[in-house]
Design a protein around this motif. Structure first.
Motif, mmCIF file in Angstrom:
data_model
loop_
_atom_site.group_PDB
_atom_site.id
_atom_site.type_symbol
_atom_site.label_atom_id
_atom_site.label_comp_id
_atom_site.label_asym_id
_atom_site.label_seq_id
_atom_site.Cartn_x
_atom_site.Cartn_y
_atom_site.Cartn_z
ATOM 1 N N ARG A 236 -21.866 11.673 -15.919
ATOM 2 C CA ARG A 236 -21.243 12.329 -15.098
ATOM 3 C C ARG A 236 -21.238 11.830 -13.855
ATOM 4 N N GLY B 103 -16.273 14.662 -21.170
ATOM 5 C CA GLY B 103 -14.956 13.859 -21.129
ATOM 6 C C GLY B 103 -14.439 13.129 -21.976
ATOM 7 N N SER C 269 -12.788 8.647 -20.234
ATOM 8 C CA SER C 269 -13.091 9.363 -19.224
ATOM 9 C C SER C 269 -14.083 8.198 -18.200
ATOM 10 N N ASP C 270 -14.191 8.693 -16.993
ATOM 11 C CA ASP C 270 -15.405 8.003 -15.976
ATOM 12 C C ASP C 270 -16.655 7.907 -16.686
ATOM 13 N N HIS D 193 -17.426 7.972 -19.734
ATOM 14 C CA HIS D 193 -17.239 6.960 -20.971
ATOM 15 C C HIS D 193 -17.476 5.534 -20.407
#
Length: 772
Positions: free
Chosen positions: A390, A671, A675-676, A678
């Motif tokens: 995250r 996410g 996603s970021d 990922h």
């Protein structure tokens, strides 16, 4: 000046086998053949499974052709190297022509067995992946897919233990008392070829994997195995030539070299009984491996890892009970009964052997649990790595590195405790070292299941890739294959941990073989009957220098392997980018990517990068031995074992944690895909790929190769160091030549282009568009 006599026990000299002894060896050989027969029946079962849609079959054929083409080119390359080493082995000192010929001949046989098992692992996995993908979409898909994937590994596992045990039994039957020396060649051939296959296959698979992930997932935001990615076929080929072929050969050499160490030391410690008991223990492992393979059945809705672990622990428990019974039935209760004379050594041989084997079996179980703890998706370490996504790729990398460091400490302590526990079983150094080797044979009883666990990983990974590229699997089948892939990541990490444990046990035991080789050489020199220990004392500067060099070689070897992946992956990235840029129709599906160009890049780069790590592994101990002497060479081996243990576990577990953290995110956590978070875990995974599948696993055969080189050259070093044959000039020239070879190889390697920042050529040969 401190001296110690380390010659073999008197009853080991001129050892001859009785009719009953030959009967025991014959039974072991029959058990080995039975293992091969079981492997054949498992093979038929796997190949009888359904093969899915025509699209799946088309993709599988492309992977099969690419993998076969790569291994064929690799074996042609390695054939020249094997021939050269055969001639060098023939030139080394030996007791007589029979030993010299046998050692060189079985070096070739060991290499051939290693190659055969590696090829079988590749050949079958490229056919089983299709069947696992198809099974996942059938009723009871999870259970069917798990069974096919694990029994594919069972074929390779039964072949590994069958050929390893058969080779050792044949040598003992033919050469009797000279068997340990001949087996040095057998183990060296297996270890040398496995190291090359591990390095070459690891470079291939991770260059393709890293390149596919960086361009496909991060830059183009498409799935991992999307057919629009030109690196996907190469990635699937790499799983088979690296993880299946490479690891199968690796575990075979672990099996062979551990047997070599046990038989050498067993002959010195227990005489005939010590030559035969190390064959009996892995023969028991054949029977329990069959139990482990056939009892691996996932219950309805059960996690595949739980089913695999249950079968492993069951087979290990059976091995423990049967091995203890065998020890007390076959071995006498006093050393007087072994020698036929005085009770020269205190203790109960049967009790010592039973306890040592149990230590090895327990060690395998503890490493399985410990590695699963640090790499499994259900445990906190991997979940912590996933949560760190995250805040970006940097924190993912930092958290994964910390997991690797921490797990390496615990694993090293567990292995160290096992080695020391086995060593404390006897007050005699020779018997204590044999106990360490027997702990290794105890661990060998689980090898059949371990190989099955390892092969399960890449087969599941490939199955997921084939299903995704074919685009015709339902969501439930896709979820099953994703779950099996995550389980496979953990099982692969577990097998790497167990493989490094066998390396440490075998290398420690081979110290006894090393000192015995020195003493035997000294005994043949007039006026020299004892072994000078002053060069082996820890405060001796020569030994400390050797220790530092040994540790440094592990770091250099790891750096060369990771850098080789970086260079090859850079070339793959540029090629895939070029195809996307120059062929806009690839993204909308109207133009087919040129898969063969990426396969060709990976093939050429991986074979080109083979030489330098291999030359370092062979010539570094030669340089230290002839340049500094047998004491510093012992320090060199100690440094390599210490640094190699920590490095191998760190690389394997950090890479496994990154990979499974990516799986967590792809399953919808933090996410999910795209996603970021990922993207951050993909970066972590690409860093971990060469860690866990190239450099880390290759350290295992590296340690065995260097130890066996030391054992083989020790008599020559002694001959040129003392007595009438002493020649400081000859030693210096050999050492200088070895150093020169290493330096030239490293310089050439470092001068190669990284391919990063260079455009891929516009026109490149692509004969089949699917294969190399």
């Amino acid at each position: 000046m401190s001296r110690l006599h380390l010659a073999q026990s008197t009853w080991a000299q001129g050892l001859e086998l009785s009719g009953g002894d030959y009967g025991v060896v014959a039974v072991v050989a029959v058990v080995a053949l039975a293992a091969l027969a079981v492997g054949y029946f498992l093979l038929r079962e796997v190949l009888a499974a359904g093969q899915g849609s025509s699209k799946m079959q088309e993709i599988a054929v492309a992977v099969q052709e690419g993998a076969t083409a790569y291994l064929s080119r690799q074996f042609r390359t390695l054939g020249v190297f094997v021939a050269l080493v055969f001639l060098l082995l023939f030139a080394l000192p030996a007791e007589d022509a029979n030993e010299r010929i046998g050692r060189s001949l079985f070096f070739v046989i060991g290499a051939a067995f290693s190659a055969a098992i590696g090829y079988l692992g590749m050949w079958l996995s490229t056919r089983a992946n299709l069947r696992v993908a198809a099974a996942a979409g059938e009723p009871g898909g999870r259970e069917k897919a798990t069974r096919i994937a694990f029994r594919t590994g069972g074929v390779v596992g039964m072949t590994t233990i069958g050929l390893g045990l058969l080779g050792a039994a044949v040598v003992v039957m033919v050469y009797a008392g000279q068997a340990p020396k001949v087996l040095e060649g057998f183990g060296f051939g297996a270890a040398l070829l496995a190291m090359f296959m591990r390095v070459g296959g690891g470079i291939f698979t991770k260059a393709a994997d890293v390149g596919a992930d960086l361009v496909g997932k991060v830059e183009q935001n498409i799935p991992e195995d999307d057919p629009r990615n030109a690196a996907t076929i190469a990635d699937n080929v790499g799983d088979n030539v690296g993880d299946c072929a490479g690891m199968a050969a690796d575990l075979f050499e672990s099996y062979a070299v551990t047997l070599v160490a046990a038989l050498i030391l067993g002959t010195a410690a227990f005489g005939t009984h010590g030559l035969l008991f190390p064959l009996i223990v892995p023969a028991i492992g054949v029977l329990t491996a069959v139990v482990g393979v056939y009892t691996t059945k996932a219950r309805q809705g059960e996690n595949g890892l739980r089913a695999i672990n249950r079968a492993f622990y069951l087979s290990a428990a059976i091995s423990a009970v049967l091995s203890v019974i065998a020890a007390f039935v076959y071995l006498p209760s006093t050393f007087a009964e072994l020698t036929g004379g005085e009770n020269t050594t205190e203790g109960n041989p049967a009790l010592i052997a039973a306890a040592a084997v149990l230590i090895g079996i327990v060690l395998a179980g503890v490493i399985l649990w410990l590695t699963g703890r640090f790499t499994g998706t259900e445990h906190r370490p991997v979940r912590d790595v996933g949560r760190s996504s995250r805040t970006g790729a940097a924190t993912v990398i930092l958290s994964g590195i910390s997991v690797g460091f921490e797990s390496a400490v615990y694993t090293a302590l567990v292995i160290g405790a096992a080695v020391y526990g086995a060593f404390l079983l006897s007050g005699s150094i020779t018997v204590a070292l044999f106990a360490v080797a027997l702990a290794g044979t105890g661990l060998l009883t689980t090898v059949g299941v371990i190989v099955a666990m390892d092969t399960f990983g890449p087969v599941s990974d490939n199955a997921q890739g084939i299903a995704e590229m074919a685009g015709d699997s339902d969501p439930e089948a896709a979820r099953i294959l994703t779950d099996l892939d995550a389980v496979g990541n953990t099982t692969k990490a577990i097998t790497k941990g167990i493989a490094i444990a066998t390396a440490v046990l075998a290398a420690t035991a081979l110290f006894g073989s090393y000192t015995d080789a020195i003493q035997t050489a000294l005994a043949g020199i007039a006026g020299v009957v004892t072994f000078d220990l002053s060069g082996f004392l820890v405060f001796n500067p020569g030994l400390l220098v050797g220790l530092v060099i040994g540790a440094a070689v592990v770091f250099m070897f790891s750096g060369l392997a990771v850098n080789a992946v970086s260079r090859a992956a850079g070339a793959v990235v540029m090629e895939v980018r070029s195809q996307f840029r120059n062929n806009p129709g690839i993204m909308d599906g109207t133009v087919r990517p040129q898969y063969g160009r990426v396969v060709d890049i990976c093939t050429k780069d991986s074979l080109r990068e083979l030489a330098t790590p291999g030359l370092l592994a062979v010539f570094a101990p030669i340089a230290v031995g002839f340049g500094l002497g047998v004491g510093p060479l012992a320090g060199y081996l100690a440094g390599a074992i210490g640094a190699g243990t920590l490095m191998a576990v760190f690389l394997a577990n950090s890479g496994g944690a990154w990979d499974n953290a990516k799986k967590l995110v792809e399953d919808g956590h933090h996410g999910g895909k795209g996603s970021d978070a990922h993207a951050a875990t993909v970066i972590g995974d690409t860093v971990g790929d060469p860690f866990k599948d190239t450099a880390g696993p290759a350290i295992n055969p590296l340690l065995k190769v260097m130890n066996l080189v030391a054992v083989l050259i020790a008599p020559a070093v002694v001959t040129l160091s003392v007595g009438d044959g002493a020649s400081p000039v000859a030693r210096a020239l050999i050492a200088l030549a070895s150093v020169t070879i290493i330096v030239v190889a490293v310089v050439i390697s470092k001068r190669r282009s990284t391919a990063i920042g260079e455009e891929a050529p516009e026109e490149t040969r692509d004969p089949a568009n699917t294969t190399a």
